[in-house]
Scaffold this motif. Structure first.
Motif, PDB file in Angstrom:
ATOM      1  N   ILE A 156     -31.871  32.254  49.929  1.00 39.15           N
ATOM      2  CA  ILE A 156     -31.501  33.275  50.900  1.00 39.15           C
ATOM      3  C   ILE A 156     -31.982  34.604  50.334  1.00 39.15           C
ATOM      4  O   ILE A 156     -31.663  34.963  49.195  1.00 39.15           O
ATOM      5  CB  ILE A 156     -29.990  33.301  51.165  1.00 39.15           C
ATOM      6  CG1 ILE A 156     -29.559  31.980  51.807  1.00 39.15           C
ATOM      7  CG2 ILE A 156     -29.614  34.491  52.052  1.00 39.15           C
ATOM      8  CD1 ILE A 156     -28.085  31.856  52.078  1.00 39.15           C
ATOM      9  N   ARG A 157     -32.794  35.291  51.146  1.00 40.60           N
ATOM     10  CA  ARG A 157     -33.347  36.596  50.776  1.00 40.60           C
ATOM     11  C   ARG A 157     -33.236  37.489  52.002  1.00 40.60           C
ATOM     12  O   ARG A 157     -33.682  37.110  53.080  1.00 40.60           O
ATOM     13  CB  ARG A 157     -34.800  36.435  50.343  1.00 40.60           C
ATOM     14  CG  ARG A 157     -35.477  37.733  49.969  1.00 40.60           C
ATOM     15  CD  ARG A 157     -36.963  37.550  49.727  1.00 40.60           C
ATOM     16  NE  ARG A 157     -37.236  36.530  48.734  1.00 40.60           N
ATOM     17  CZ  ARG A 157     -38.391  35.850  48.674  1.00 40.60           C
ATOM     18  NH1 ARG A 157     -39.354  36.065  49.550  1.00 40.60           N
ATOM     19  NH2 ARG A 157     -38.576  34.938  47.738  1.00 40.60           N
ATOM     20  N   ASP A 158     -32.650  38.640  51.832  1.00 37.36           N
ATOM     21  CA  ASP A 158     -32.485  39.575  52.953  1.00 37.36           C
ATOM     22  C   ASP A 158     -31.807  38.903  54.149  1.00 37.36           C
ATOM     23  O   ASP A 158     -32.237  39.049  55.294  1.00 37.36           O
ATOM     24  CB  ASP A 158     -33.833  40.171  53.361  1.00 37.36           C
ATOM     25  CG  ASP A 158     -34.495  40.950  52.237  1.00 37.36           C
ATOM     26  OD1 ASP A 158     -33.754  41.573  51.447  1.00 37.36           O
ATOM     27  OD2 ASP A 158     -35.728  40.921  52.145  1.00 37.36           O
ATOM     28  N   ASP A 159     -30.772  38.117  53.872  1.00 35.28           N
ATOM     29  CA  ASP A 159     -29.971  37.445  54.899  1.00 35.28           C
ATOM     30  C   ASP A 159     -30.735  36.396  55.704  1.00 35.28           C
ATOM     31  O   ASP A 159     -30.311  36.015  56.797  1.00 35.28           O
ATOM     32  CB  ASP A 159     -29.339  38.463  55.856  1.00 35.28           C
ATOM     33  CG  ASP A 159     -28.343  39.363  55.144  1.00 35.28           C
ATOM     34  OD1 ASP A 159     -27.633  38.878  54.247  1.00 35.28           O
ATOM     35  OD2 ASP A 159     -28.280  40.562  55.492  1.00 35.28           O
ATOM     36  N   ALA A 160     -31.888  35.929  55.189  1.00 32.28           N
ATOM     37  CA  ALA A 160     -32.660  34.885  55.879  1.00 32.28           C
ATOM     38  C   ALA A 160     -33.058  33.812  54.871  1.00 32.28           C
ATOM     39  O   ALA A 160     -33.280  34.100  53.696  1.00 32.28           O
ATOM     40  CB  ALA A 160     -33.901  35.481  56.528  1.00 32.28           C
ATOM     41  N   GLU A 161     -33.130  32.562  55.360  1.00 31.45           N
ATOM     42  CA  GLU A 161     -33.575  31.467  54.493  1.00 31.45           C
ATOM     43  C   GLU A 161     -35.093  31.509  54.335  1.00 31.45           C
ATOM     44  O   GLU A 161     -35.821  31.758  55.297  1.00 31.45           O
ATOM     45  CB  GLU A 161     -33.156  30.115  55.072  1.00 31.45           C
ATOM     46  CG  GLU A 161     -31.680  29.852  54.954  1.00 31.45           C
ATOM     47  CD  GLU A 161     -31.289  28.437  55.346  1.00 31.45           C
ATOM     48  OE1 GLU A 161     -32.174  27.565  55.506  1.00 31.45           O
ATOM     49  OE2 GLU A 161     -30.075  28.199  55.504  1.00 31.45           O
ATOM     50  N   GLN A 162     -35.550  31.282  53.105  1.00 27.88           N
ATOM     51  CA  GLN A 162     -36.969  31.217  52.782  1.00 27.88           C
ATOM     52  C   GLN A 162     -37.197  29.906  52.032  1.00 27.88           C
ATOM     53  O   GLN A 162     -36.394  29.536  51.171  1.00 27.88           O
ATOM     54  CB  GLN A 162     -37.384  32.377  51.859  1.00 27.88           C
ATOM     55  CG  GLN A 162     -37.089  33.749  52.388  1.00 27.88           C
ATOM     56  CD  GLN A 162     -38.155  34.203  53.356  1.00 27.88           C
ATOM     57  OE1 GLN A 162     -39.322  33.912  53.190  1.00 27.88           O
ATOM     58  NE2 GLN A 162     -37.733  34.926  54.367  1.00 27.88           N
ATOM     59  N   ASN A 163     -38.284  29.193  52.350  1.00 24.01           N
ATOM     60  CA  ASN A 163     -38.625  27.976  51.641  1.00 24.01           C
ATOM     61  C   ASN A 163     -39.787  28.267  50.693  1.00 24.01           C
ATOM     62  O   ASN A 163     -40.798  28.842  51.109  1.00 24.01           O
ATOM     63  CB  ASN A 163     -39.007  26.873  52.622  1.00 24.01           C
ATOM     64  CG  ASN A 163     -37.820  26.470  53.471  1.00 24.01           C
ATOM     65  OD1 ASN A 163     -36.751  26.192  52.955  1.00 24.01           O
ATOM     66  ND2 ASN A 163     -37.995  26.461  54.768  1.00 24.01           N
ATOM     67  N   ILE A 164     -39.624  27.847  49.448  1.00 25.97           N
ATOM     68  CA  ILE A 164     -40.611  28.095  48.414  1.00 25.97           C
ATOM     69  C   ILE A 164     -40.935  26.778  47.727  1.00 25.97           C
ATOM     70  O   ILE A 164     -40.023  26.040  47.357  1.00 25.97           O
ATOM     71  CB  ILE A 164     -40.109  29.129  47.413  1.00 25.97           C
ATOM     72  CG1 ILE A 164     -39.848  30.451  48.125  1.00 25.97           C
ATOM     73  CG2 ILE A 164     -41.080  29.310  46.250  1.00 25.97           C
ATOM     74  CD1 ILE A 164     -39.108  31.474  47.335  1.00 25.97           C
ATOM     75  N   SER A 165     -42.226  26.503  47.544  1.00 31.00           N
ATOM     76  CA  SER A 165     -42.666  25.297  46.840  1.00 31.00           C
ATOM     77  C   SER A 165     -43.287  25.694  45.509  1.00 31.00           C
ATOM     78  O   SER A 165     -44.118  26.611  45.467  1.00 31.00           O
ATOM     79  CB  SER A 165     -43.683  24.528  47.671  1.00 31.00           C
ATOM     80  OG  SER A 165     -43.086  24.073  48.864  1.00 31.00           O
ATOM     81  N   ILE A 166     -42.887  25.005  44.463  1.00 34.44           N
ATOM     82  CA  ILE A 166     -43.418  25.257  43.126  1.00 34.44           C
ATOM     83  C   ILE A 166     -43.895  23.942  42.552  1.00 34.44           C
ATOM     84  O   ILE A 166     -43.162  22.950  42.549  1.00 34.44           O
ATOM     85  CB  ILE A 166     -42.353  25.882  42.209  1.00 34.44           C
ATOM     86  CG1 ILE A 166     -41.882  27.222  42.779  1.00 34.44           C
ATOM     87  CG2 ILE A 166     -42.897  26.050  40.796  1.00 34.44           C
ATOM     88  CD1 ILE A 166     -40.738  27.840  42.043  1.00 34.44           C
ATOM     89  N   ASP A 167     -45.125  23.931  42.066  1.00 34.37           N
ATOM     90  CA  ASP A 167     -45.728  22.739  41.463  1.00 34.37           C
ATOM     91  C   ASP A 167     -46.017  23.032  39.993  1.00 34.37           C
ATOM     92  O   ASP A 167     -46.898  23.823  39.687  1.00 34.37           O
ATOM     93  CB  ASP A 167     -47.020  22.367  42.197  1.00 34.37           C
ATOM     94  CG  ASP A 167     -47.656  21.099  41.678  1.00 34.37           C
ATOM     95  OD1 ASP A 167     -47.117  20.485  40.734  1.00 34.37           O
ATOM     96  OD2 ASP A 167     -48.699  20.717  42.223  1.00 34.37           O
ATOM     97  N   LEU A 168     -45.258  22.425  39.096  1.00 34.22           N
ATOM     98  CA  LEU A 168     -45.435  22.668  37.664  1.00 34.22           C
ATOM     99  C   LEU A 168     -46.601  21.892  37.080  1.00 34.22           C
ATOM    100  O   LEU A 168     -47.029  22.180  35.966  1.00 34.22           O
ATOM    101  CB  LEU A 168     -44.160  22.320  36.900  1.00 34.22           C
ATOM    102  CG  LEU A 168     -42.933  23.154  37.248  1.00 34.22           C
ATOM    103  CD1 LEU A 168     -41.754  22.734  36.393  1.00 34.22           C
ATOM    104  CD2 LEU A 168     -43.204  24.636  37.096  1.00 34.22           C
TER     105      LEU A 168
END
Length: 70
Positions: free
Chosen positions: A55-67
């Motif tokens: 949750i960022r700035d009252d909105a959901e954000q989806n983030i993908s990280i590939d190690l």
């Protein structure tokens, strides 16, 4: 879980995460549920890909990280 950069600030910034993002889900585990959070923590070291909902700035954000690419 409030997210902030640690020692690898460059990686944090490149991942798409922002300081003070609030992580609510990782790889389908609901971090707001203590049992789900504990289950994720038990498998965290085995993970190389992370689908994080914050949750960022009252909105959901989806983030993908590939190690694997790191």
């Amino acid at each position: 879980y409030r997210l902030n950069p640690g020692k690898k600030t460059e990686f944090f910034n490149q991942s798409g995460l922002k300081p003070n993002d609030l992580a609510i889900s990782i790889n389908g585990y609901d971090l707001r549920d203590m049992n789900d959070a504990a289950a994720f923590m038990a498998t965290m070291n085995e993970q190389t890909q992370f689908a994080i909902t914050v949750i960022r700035d009252d909105a959901e954000q989806n983030i993908s990280i590939d190690l694997d690419g790191q």
